[in-house]
Design an enzyme around this catalytic site. Structure first.
Site, PDB file in Angstrom:
ATOM      1  N   ARG A 128       0.851  -1.192   0.000  1.00  0.00           N
ATOM      2  CA  ARG A 128       0.000   0.000   0.000  1.00  0.00           C
ATOM      3  C   ARG A 128       0.884   1.238   0.000  1.00  0.00           C
ATOM      4  O   ARG A 128       1.101   1.890   1.025  1.00  0.00           O
ATOM      5  CB  ARG A 128      -0.954  -0.048   1.190  1.00  0.00           C
ATOM      6  N   GLN A 188      -1.418   2.350  -5.853  1.00  0.00           N
ATOM      7  CA  GLN A 188      -2.847   2.475  -5.547  1.00  0.00           C
ATOM      8  C   GLN A 188      -3.729   1.976  -6.682  1.00  0.00           C
ATOM      9  O   GLN A 188      -4.752   1.333  -6.444  1.00  0.00           O
ATOM     10  CB  GLN A 188      -3.184   3.935  -5.222  1.00  0.00           C
ATOM     11  N   ASP A 216      -4.230  -1.922  -6.681  1.00  0.00           N
ATOM     12  CA  ASP A 216      -4.668  -2.528  -5.422  1.00  0.00           C
ATOM     13  C   ASP A 216      -6.029  -3.198  -5.560  1.00  0.00           C
ATOM     14  O   ASP A 216      -7.070  -2.543  -5.478  1.00  0.00           O
ATOM     15  CB  ASP A 216      -4.695  -1.437  -4.344  1.00  0.00           C
ATOM     16  N   SER A 219      -8.506  -2.882  -2.417  1.00  0.00           N
ATOM     17  CA  SER A 219      -9.270  -1.641  -2.304  1.00  0.00           C
ATOM     18  C   SER A 219     -10.412  -1.593  -3.314  1.00  0.00           C
ATOM     19  O   SER A 219     -11.546  -1.237  -2.966  1.00  0.00           O
ATOM     20  CB  SER A 219      -8.344  -0.434  -2.487  1.00  0.00           C
ATOM     21  N   TYR A 261      -3.056  -1.194   7.271  1.00  0.00           N
ATOM     22  CA  TYR A 261      -4.062  -2.148   7.706  1.00  0.00           C
ATOM     23  C   TYR A 261      -4.256  -2.036   9.214  1.00  0.00           C
ATOM     24  O   TYR A 261      -3.395  -1.572   9.944  1.00  0.00           O
ATOM     25  CB  TYR A 261      -3.629  -3.583   7.377  1.00  0.00           C
TER      26      TYR A 261
END
Length: 373
Positions: free
Chosen positions: A121, A126, A129, A132, A229
């Site tokens: 992350r 991004q 990912d 997400s 996280y």
């Protein structure tokens, strides 16, 4: 460079790892794309759409023959990948901690398995990912599932026959899924509150118009793990949170739990006693049910009714929005591979930061530090 896209075989999996949009983009990079017939059917994508984008459509054997990269949503067994090029990449969500035997199979087959859920992350990753992108849809769908099960309306309604009170929704765990659940419940007109072990999320909750429910003045409550996280809570925090949350849950109509800790069973957030404290007709949606569940009594793949309270435990929630989930998942895979595409070599070449993080197997061995440790 041949990229193969497989039809998913896991029970209930409706997503596909590439769309005509991303297939066309891969072809623009100089790759050829082969798609297994029927791969996109459950995501509302016809074989003809892939063909129109320039991909070849064939059976599994022809699709895999000589493939350099295999794209999947969930990783297939190594035996199902016969015919790929030596050292071929498998790029998918591979569930490394729960399916270690399958990972060992990839190593034995000489595959280089890349687990997309291990994507670090960091800012530049991004757009790659998958956790997400898929969690965002899960949070949205959790609220719709709750609304479908709940026997009342979400918004307050003032009518000539009287007033309907707004539903009270409590979101536990304010990651990507939790934030989307808050936003969706607010859009439907509910009164929303939320909690998380990370105190930094309080402002995010307030920014969406919800009420933060937090334990105050207890040491060690940050709950911040690596990579953004959530980590495990201290015993002191767990006790304080249980007391605060118990009183709050009893007043709620809908509770949505989203808490996950990578590589470990989902933390237990709601006990049987707390379920029993809720009014009949209330609904709990457990998005962590496949990882052991946040809710005592939740059953993966079922809606369980306990003392009139419905505990919703749908499996693979992103797959319940297969078309959009596939579009986002496939873009994550394209963003990842295209970011490392070496035009001269005609293939992607990974760097150490991301490559070492997601690479599970290479050269016939399991090489990922998180699995070896």
């Amino acid at each position: 460079m041949k990229i193969a896209v497989l039809r998913e075989t896991a029970e209930g999996e409706r997503r596909v790892a590439a769309t005509p949009e991303t297939a066309k983009k891969f072809i623009t990079l100089g790759a050829s794309v082969a798609v297994e017939a029927g791969a996109g059917n459950t995501a509302s994508i016809a074989d003809a759409d892939y063909a129109a984008a320039g991909a070849s459509v064939a059976d599994r054997a022809a699709t895999l023959a000589g493939a350099d990269i295999v794209l999947g949503v969930q990783g297939p067994d190594a035996a199902a990948l016969a015919g790929v090029a030596p050292g071929a990449w498998l790029v998918a969500s591979l569930n490394p901690f729960a399916d270690r035997a399958r990972i060992d199979g990839y190593a034995a087959a000489g595959l280089e398995a890349l687990a997309m859920e291990f994507m670090p992350r960091i800012t530049r990753a991004q757009s790659m990912d998958i956790l997400s992108s898929q969690s965002n849809l899960s949070g949205y769908k959790a609220v719709l599932d709750a609304a479908a099960t709940y026997g009342r309306a979400f918004p307050m309604m003032m009518t000539a026959a009287g007033t309907v009170s707004a539903a009270r929704v409590f979101v536990m765990g304010v990651g990507v899924a939790g934030l989307q659940a808050i936003a969706t419940a607010r859009r439907l007109g509910a009164q929303v509150s939320a909690t998380d072990v990370r105190s930094a999320t309080k402002e995010q909750i307030q920014s969406l118009g919800a009420k933060p429910i937090f334990v105050e003045n207890v040491a060690g409550i940050e709950g911040e793990g690596s990579g953004g996280y959530a980590g495990e809570m201290s015993p002191e925090y767990q006790a304080a949170q249980a007391e605060l949350v118990s009183g709050h849950i009893a007043k709620q109509d809908i509770v949505i739990t989203t808490a996950l800790i990578p590589g470990r069973p989902a933390p237990r957030l709601i006990s049987a006693a707390q379920v029993a404290s809720m009014r009949p007709g209330s609904v709990i949606v457990d998005l962590a049910v496949e990882a052991g569940g946040n809710v005592e009594g939740a059953v993966a793949g079922e809606i369980v009714v306990v003392n009139g309270v419905s505990i919703v435990g749908h499996r693979n929630v992103p797959s319940r929005l297969a078309a959009d989930a596939s579009a986002l998942f496939s873009r994550n895979l394209f963003n990842f591979l295209s970011a490392f595409w070496d035009k001269e070599a005609g293939k992607p070449v990974l760097d150490a930061e991301i490559g070492d993080a997601i690479r599970l197997t290479q050269g016939g061995k399991v090489v990922n530090a998180r699995l070896l440790g």
